[in-house]
Scaffold this active site. Structure first.
Site, mmCIF file in Angstrom:
data_model
loop_
_atom_site.group_PDB
_atom_site.id
_atom_site.type_symbol
_atom_site.label_atom_id
_atom_site.label_comp_id
_atom_site.label_asym_id
_atom_site.label_seq_id
_atom_site.Cartn_x
_atom_site.Cartn_y
_atom_site.Cartn_z
ATOM 1 N N GLU A 33 -0.705 6.030 13.716
ATOM 2 C CA GLU A 33 0.004 6.523 12.913
ATOM 3 C C GLU A 33 -0.505 8.485 13.468
ATOM 4 O O GLU A 33 0.252 9.010 13.302
ATOM 5 C CB GLU A 33 -0.890 6.854 11.295
ATOM 6 N N PHE B 19 2.291 -3.756 4.193
ATOM 7 C CA PHE B 19 2.593 -5.096 4.527
ATOM 8 C C PHE B 19 3.551 -5.254 4.537
ATOM 9 O O PHE B 19 4.612 -4.688 3.218
ATOM 10 C CB PHE B 19 1.912 -6.134 3.766
ATOM 11 N N HIS C 59 -2.881 7.942 6.596
ATOM 12 C CA HIS C 59 -2.967 6.498 5.629
ATOM 13 C C HIS C 59 -4.489 6.217 6.278
ATOM 14 O O HIS C 59 -5.072 5.424 5.502
ATOM 15 C CB HIS C 59 -1.984 5.276 6.030
ATOM 16 N N CYS D 227 1.157 -0.782 -0.150
ATOM 17 C CA CYS D 227 -0.503 -0.413 0.014
ATOM 18 C C CYS D 227 0.512 1.428 -0.198
ATOM 19 O O CYS D 227 0.565 2.578 0.304
ATOM 20 C CB CYS D 227 -0.857 -0.305 1.200
ATOM 21 N N LYS E 24 -9.618 7.956 3.140
ATOM 22 C CA LYS E 24 -10.014 6.805 2.932
ATOM 23 C C LYS E 24 -11.269 6.133 3.496
ATOM 24 O O LYS E 24 -11.995 5.117 2.756
ATOM 25 C CB LYS E 24 -9.780 5.841 3.207
ATOM 26 N N HIS F 206 -10.107 1.666 0.678
ATOM 27 C CA HIS F 206 -8.476 1.618 0.603
ATOM 28 C C HIS F 206 -8.231 1.100 -0.754
ATOM 29 O O HIS F 206 -8.353 -0.193 -1.066
ATOM 30 C CB HIS F 206 -7.582 0.722 1.886
#
Length: 415
Positions: free
Chosen positions: A316, A403, A305, A165, A337, A342
């Site tokens: 975050e 990831f 994010h 991502c 998002k 996403h």
């Protein structure tokens, strides 16, 4: 060699909120949710039966039948967004040096649907295995960058960035550096993803990463809400034309903003979970701020994010506070998002466009669906809840994390 300044001169997108920039910006401002029941396949047996799909999409409106056979959906989205961005940049192709123009495009997964369909066909086949001659080129993640370069004859740097991502932000940074350090004058960059399909939804379900709010999909992506239960998968593409400043000025190009810096790091912690204290995210943001040559106090807006996962949102926001200090209370923070879902490898590009909207229109897109703010979140943070806010934005920062512990941050500034 002196660093060269880089500006954005063209933008394009196709995503769950709109099939062009105008629709996307309008629906961002209105706080529209792109989530709805899945139509791409029969999801009845899946734990999650909704997603943020591109709406009203017919490939035959964009490509002829022969092209559709060659292109996985992620490549189709890439070509549509890139075409919009190039047309927006309004080049005189008779004067453009195509050896000084390149394409760096991102995708976290690439042609997953093509791979899945071919494997199904093999499993259902007889004694002789049969595969499409388009199987491999439809599937590989780099093919979108290749097709974009072929369409325009761009012979400069050409490749794909893949970091889950964080892929798009890594691609944007690579394109920025290609121009900064003299390898190109013009770059098409961005990312695309087409992961609303059986293996993607099934795989993320097995990880318990997706929301299962099937009775209320529009409110399922709820960053910062104490009842958030996972992200909502989306699809689409975002594209930016980057250009060396003097090159853009010489041709009288419209300039949206300046792309001033990027930072990259690794959590080196866990293969799917973020570092709980956001250490890698802090390094990424600090490096981006240093690379941009600005102070933390110059940041007006952070597009986080903000995936709507229990661990990620908290980590975050800790990182943002750690980097910006007390200035964090003077800025706007939002997670788009909450509206788009996403978009995985495309998310950085689509959210860079949201930052450009904030800079050019003075509109901070909202975070929707946060009805019960998580008590672990500092109550003094301005998360831009429910409605857009109007303010001058001179500098916007956007985070993406993937990831594997991959982190990438980009910063845009008013020109």
């Amino acid at each position: 060699m002196a660093e060269r300044r880089v500006v954005v001169t063209g933008i394009g997108t196709i995503n769950p909120l709109g099939n062009n920039i105008e629709e996307y910006f309008r629906n961002l401002e209105k706080g529209v949710s792109g989530a709805a029941p899945i139509t791409h396949f029969d999801a009845e047996k899946f734990k999650t039966r909704f997603a943020c799909e591109v709406k009203n999409y017919d490939p035959n409106q964009y490509f002829d039948r022969k092209e559709v056979r060659k292109y996985d959906l992620f490549t189709q989205y890439a070509l549509i967004a890139a075409t919009q961005a190039v047309e927006d940049a309004a080049f005189d192709f008779d004067k453009l040096d195509k050896e000084r123009a390149g394409v760096i495009w991102a995708s976290g997964i690439g042609g997953l649907k093509s791979f899945f369909d071919e494997c199904l066909g093999y499993a259902e086949g007889g004694m002789t295995p049969r595969f499409s001659p388009f199987f491999i080129p439809r599937m590989i993640s780099d093919i979108a960058a290749g097709f974009i370069s072929m369409k325009y004859g761009f012979m400069g740097p050409n490749y794909c960035t893949v970091s889950a991502c964080a892929s798009s932000n890594h691609g944007l940074i690579a394109a920025l550096e290609a121009i900064r350090y003299g390898k190109a004058d013009v770059m098409i960059t961005g990312g695309s993803e087409a992961a609303v399909n059986e293996p993607s939804v099934g795989g993320f379900n097995s990880m318990q990463a997706l929301s299962t709010r099937n009775d209320d999909p529009e409110h399922a992506s709820r960053p910062f809400d104490k009842d958030r239960d996972g992200f909502v998968v989306g699809e689409g593409a975002g594209a930016l034309v980057l250009e060396e400043l003097e090159h853009a000025k010489a041709r009288g190009a419209k300039i949206y903003c300046e792309f001033v810096g990027g930072g990259e790091s690794a959590d080196a912690h866990h293969f799917t979970a973020p570092h709980p204290e956001g250490i890698g995210a802090m390094k990424s943001m600090r490096d981006a701020i240093k690379d941009a040559g600005i102070s933390p106090e110059e940041v007006d807006y952070v597009n986080v994010h903000g995936t709507s996962t229990p661990l990620g949102d908290i980590a975050e926001l800790k990182a943002v506070k750690g980097v910006l200090g007390d200035h964090v209370y003077d800025i706007n923070i939002s997670s788009t998002k909450s509206m788009t879902g996403h978009l995985l490898g495309a998310t950085g590009a689509v959210e860079a466009l949201a930052c450009i909207m904030a800079i050019t229109k003075g509109i901070i897109p909202p975070t929707i669906n946060c009805e019960n703010r998580d008590p672990e979140i500092d109550p003094k943070l301005n998360l831009t809840l429910d409605k857009p806010q109007h303010r001058e934005v001179k500098c916007a920062l956007s985070n993406t994390f993937g990831f594997g512990g991959h982190n990438a941050t980009v910063i845009f500034r008013k020109f």
